[in-house]
Design an enzyme around this catalytic site. Structure first.
Site, PDB file in Angstrom:
ATOM      1  N   HIS D  19     -41.797 -16.532  27.422  1.00 27.91           N
ATOM      2  CA  HIS D  19     -42.351 -15.522  28.326  1.00 27.91           C
ATOM      3  C   HIS D  19     -43.217 -14.525  27.558  1.00 27.91           C
ATOM      4  CE1 HIS D  19     -38.554 -16.248  30.956  1.00 27.91           C
ATOM      5  NE2 HIS D  19     -39.576 -16.878  31.521  1.00 27.91           N
ATOM      6  N   LYS D  42     -31.111 -15.816  44.395  1.00 27.60           N
ATOM      7  CA  LYS D  42     -29.689 -15.735  44.089  1.00 27.60           C
ATOM      8  C   LYS D  42     -29.442 -14.785  42.928  1.00 27.60           C
ATOM      9  CE  LYS D  42     -30.770 -20.118  42.049  1.00 27.60           C
ATOM     10  NZ  LYS D  42     -30.494 -21.460  41.662  1.00 27.60           N
TER      11      LYS D  42
END
Lengths: 159, 159, 159, 159, 159, 159
Positions: D19, D42
């Site tokens: 990332h 979730k």
């Protein structure tokens, strides 16, 4: 904040509506965009200078440079000081091919950067190869290429 | 309820057991099936008329038409009033290729329809290219092509 | 020439515009089409009977049957005497998944037949999962699902 | 020439070296980059606020904003006036997934733009899921996540 | 020339005919093969010890070890001195997944080696997930799993 | 326990650092490895004997045989008594291609075995095609091919 240049390289033999869509989107994202017709590789349907000319005539309101190059793309990136290369992705097959190209270029130029833009669904099946194929059978071209390219084909047919 | 015609286009240079499997399955699904050998594109190993003949001799109990065509597939679909084109899918690579072809054809003919049938696993690696390759080395052909094609190769070898 | 029945199985939780496009195209190709909502698997957002009802209300001029089933798809194919199962393909990922499903079903039922139709590009990103996601955030649904499903969501939101 | 903002959305549960590499490259290409931790979906391993904090602590010299969001990404793009969303592509599987996401978003917001950057080969196998897996077995994390995330795991282990 | 050990790790919940085919082929290629049931991850249909037992009962003439492991696969490779890990590839999707797994493991253990064997076409659609699905509907299992696993399911059904 | 021979076939026009990495790894896994340059197919950049010589000069400490072959690979496997063929996989595209090749070969030789090794990420974009391309533009070769191949190109350039 400086002007950032990105390159949009390809064969453009001929330029399609799909290419022009990617180009228009790149122009919204970056200060300067330069379309680069690759002069190396096998000879195309049209000479490189003609391809450049057809792109220039198809730009409409788009503000960008159009040029051609010979040799390695990484040399062009270095020479022009571009921050990245822009490419459209139409399919998983494109992804595979582009991923290899990027890997190769990054091996030759540390910091080489590629930006992929997803092709619009309506252009995802449009390629220069297809266009040449349709043209060979005198099929309908107006949904595939810009008017100057349609005209260029028609001029050839009537020649 | 009217008779529905589907086309099964391809190069068939030569027809393989994989092609015949797709054809047999298409015949169970549709009233009329027409195999269409594409005459355009680069010249193949065998002339188009010979490919048509080899398909016809390999049909056995299958009831279908066999013909050839030049030009665009969409023109053929229109002219013959076909409801769809049938193609076998052997791999993700096939999917990619066929998806592009379909996209192109639908751009040229609104309502153009393609039906894909999954190749049987035992034929998933069988292609005309492979067959020509095996034949060039005089390898075993009986698992790859129908008897008339085996005979055609053997006739060439002894010529 | 007999009537041929094809099944269009799925979860349809809920039915999308992409599903309805595949259905409409299947109806042009076959005499009889039966949409089958799978009742097994994990519980969905809506009960199976509700999903069936939403499909029925969304059919418009389409003439087809809508039903649900529990258990194995191959049993349903056998019991109903269907010639094939129809499925839409939206991506290479879909292809992979469907190819496995077909393989499994053919292992359980010799002669089991699957027909894949390419999703229209404008629906290639539309799935029931996406629809539920957009709905959870009260996003715009009119481009994704038919009016009866939009209404069903809105009824829930105002409940 | 105006400042252009791009968003880099994700779960970042936790942020990985992959990332951060994408982020660093995006920062070289655009005037302003905003990392956006998705709060919907979730529940993750760590709360959203903690994920934001771990990103902020891992930025080093990178100049960018870090924030979280709930709801639809297209709303965030509109609200913040971003010109594009940036995502890393690690594999053909990623491509498939991202292509669907882009399609969905473009259906909801005309002109929605996604830019894909190829993951560096050494990070192509690194995902948050993998990191959580390795961490569960107390495996080596230093090659996968930045030091603040390593420290966060170690703090949990000794708790 | 020394004895070389390869590991064949997996969930084996339950072992399928596809697994046994890969195992048999690995046994022809290497001096020692050890099947390793992964005990970590989410709980499966059957306990790990039961899965090990079902593999052992299904080996027939195959000479190999069967064991289970917890934690990271790289630790197991190191501890047992294995030269490689063997995995079957059934599809492009498998390839993607396995390529990521390999990348992750190689990041944790320099010199970690994976060997992929192509699944036989007739087993390419067979997975433990499928088997559990078919079993839930009491479908035919004899083409999917070895006799001891069929018996284990039948024992459960009659319990 | 007998000596096991595996073949590593390819065009090797020219051999790359990626090929040599696969070769080195195969040598650790098997008693005997034989690199086989395929003499059939279209004529390459370099004659087959020259390609063999360049591989031999690039082996360093690797102990393996290098040879060439004409005709079908399955005949070579049979004639030499090899237990398997080794191939590197660099991408999903490679997987597709290799899966077809394997299927074809297994149809011609029952028990034909292929082993795939994942390419190292840093070599995943390196192919002989790329190398020839870079060489044509006199680009940097040292990261792509072993020193004897670099020298061979330089000798040609100065000729």
């Amino acid at each position: 904040m400086t002007d950032r240049l990105v390159l949009y390289p390809g064969s453009f033999d001929p330029v399609t509506l799909g290419h022009l869509d990617i180009l228009a989107r790149a122009c919204r994202l970056f200060d300067r965009v330069c379309v680069l017709v690759a002069a190396s590789g096998k000879p195309g349907m049209w000479p490189v200078a003609r391809r450049v000319e057809l792109i220039e005539r198809s730009l409409g309101d788009l503000r960008c440079e159009v040029d051609s190059f010979e040799g390695l793309l990484v040399d062009e990136v270095r020479r022009r000081g571009a921050v990245a290369v822009v490419r459209g992705l139409r399919s998983a097959g494109d992804y595979e091919h582009e991923w290899s190209l990027h890997g190769v270029n990054r091996r030759m130029l540390d910091g080489f950067e590629t930006l992929w833009l997803p092709a619009r669904p309506e252009f995802a099946a449009v390629s220069s190869t297809l266009v040449r194929d349709v043209a060979r059978h005198r099929g309908p071209l107006a949904d595939l290429v810009p008017p100057p390219v349609v005209a260029a084909f028609e001029a050839e047919w009537s020649a």
